[in-house]
Design an enzyme around this catalytic site. Structure first.
Site, PDB file in Angstrom:
ATOM      1  N   SER A  36       0.820  -1.221   0.000  1.00 26.98           N
ATOM      2  CA  SER A  36       0.000   0.000   0.000  1.00 26.98           C
ATOM      3  C   SER A  36       0.849   1.265   0.000  1.00 26.98           C
ATOM      4  O   SER A  36       0.402   2.315  -0.484  1.00 26.98           O
ATOM      5  CB  SER A  36      -0.930   0.014   1.209  1.00 26.98           C
ATOM      6  N   ASP A 186      -0.838   7.921  10.013  1.00 31.43           N
ATOM      7  CA  ASP A 186      -1.213   6.710  10.749  1.00 31.43           C
ATOM      8  C   ASP A 186       0.010   5.935  11.233  1.00 31.43           C
ATOM      9  O   ASP A 186      -0.093   4.783  11.629  1.00 31.43           O
ATOM     10  CB  ASP A 186      -2.106   5.809   9.896  1.00 31.43           C
ATOM     11  N   HIS A 189       1.670   4.945   6.672  1.00 27.82           N
ATOM     12  CA  HIS A 189       1.557   5.384   5.279  1.00 27.82           C
ATOM     13  C   HIS A 189       1.938   6.856   5.146  1.00 27.82           C
ATOM     14  O   HIS A 189       1.387   7.697   5.854  1.00 27.82           O
ATOM     15  CB  HIS A 189       0.122   5.201   4.772  1.00 27.82           C
TER      16      HIS A 189
END
Length: 200
Positions: A36, A186, A189
């Site tokens: 991600s 977070d 990321h």
């Protein structure tokens, strides 16, 4: 494939979309392969990508949630076929940490297996293996410590001919080793500021 319940409806369609993107970009000079965090080049990092990498017809092969075996499946099912980039940037393994608290030796072996696959499929491409980015706010966080142990092993995978290792993690941290929400909201990321740091 990534067969988590939350991934089933989008993961394979995204793989098929990436196969089409690769077919349209046979002259890509640069490819990023990861999870991600790499996928984020299409979202939070998109303005940075335009400035730094569009000129190289770069391709981002990042899939949220991917562990080492999921990346390997994608490589074995066409995601770099037909490409001959000058450089492939690899950065994944944090989901092996976050999902399974996997032994660092196992994660490093998974990364090595992906490198072997890439060397077979892209024999003329230089591989830039990045240290897994820091996670957790503080340096004593469990996931941070686990990733640090993995990174020690990853540094030994570079041969300085075809595979090169680079640890840019200090660029994301303050003097005490803390990770700021201003860079990774977070603590995992990057936001646009974080992608700018990565690109530089």
């Amino acid at each position: 494939m990534l067969n988590e319940a939350w991934a089933i409806d989008w993961w394979l369609p995204r793989h098929l979309q990436k196969l089409e993107e690769v077919k349209r970009t046979p002259d890509a000079q640069l490819v990023f392969i990861g999870d991600s965090i790499t996928q984020g080049w299409e979202k939070e990092g998109a303005p940075v990508w335009e400035r730094y990498y569009k000129q190289y017809k770069a391709v981002a092969l990042g899939f949220g949630g991917d562990r080492t075996e999921n990346v390997l499946w994608r490589l074995q099912h066409g995601e770099v076929d037909g490409l001959a980039p000058k450089v492939a940037v690899l950065m994944f393994g944090t989901n092996n940490t976050g999902h399974r608290q996997e032994d660092p030796v196992t994660v490093a072996a998974g990364v090595q297996r992906n490198i072997d696959e890439l060397r077979k499929r892209l024999p003329d491409t230089k591989i830039l293996l990045l240290a897994i980015f820091p996670r957790d706010a503080r340096p004593d966080g469990g996931a941070r410590r686990l990733n640090d142990k993995i990174n020690v092993l990853l540094s030994g995978l570079a041969d300085q001919q075809h595979v090169f290792y680079l640890d840019i993690n200090q660029a994301f941290l303050d003097a005490d080793g803390n990770l700021s929400k201003d860079i990774m909201p977070d603590f995992l990321h990057p936001n646009e500021k974080g992608y700018e740091i990565w690109a530089k």
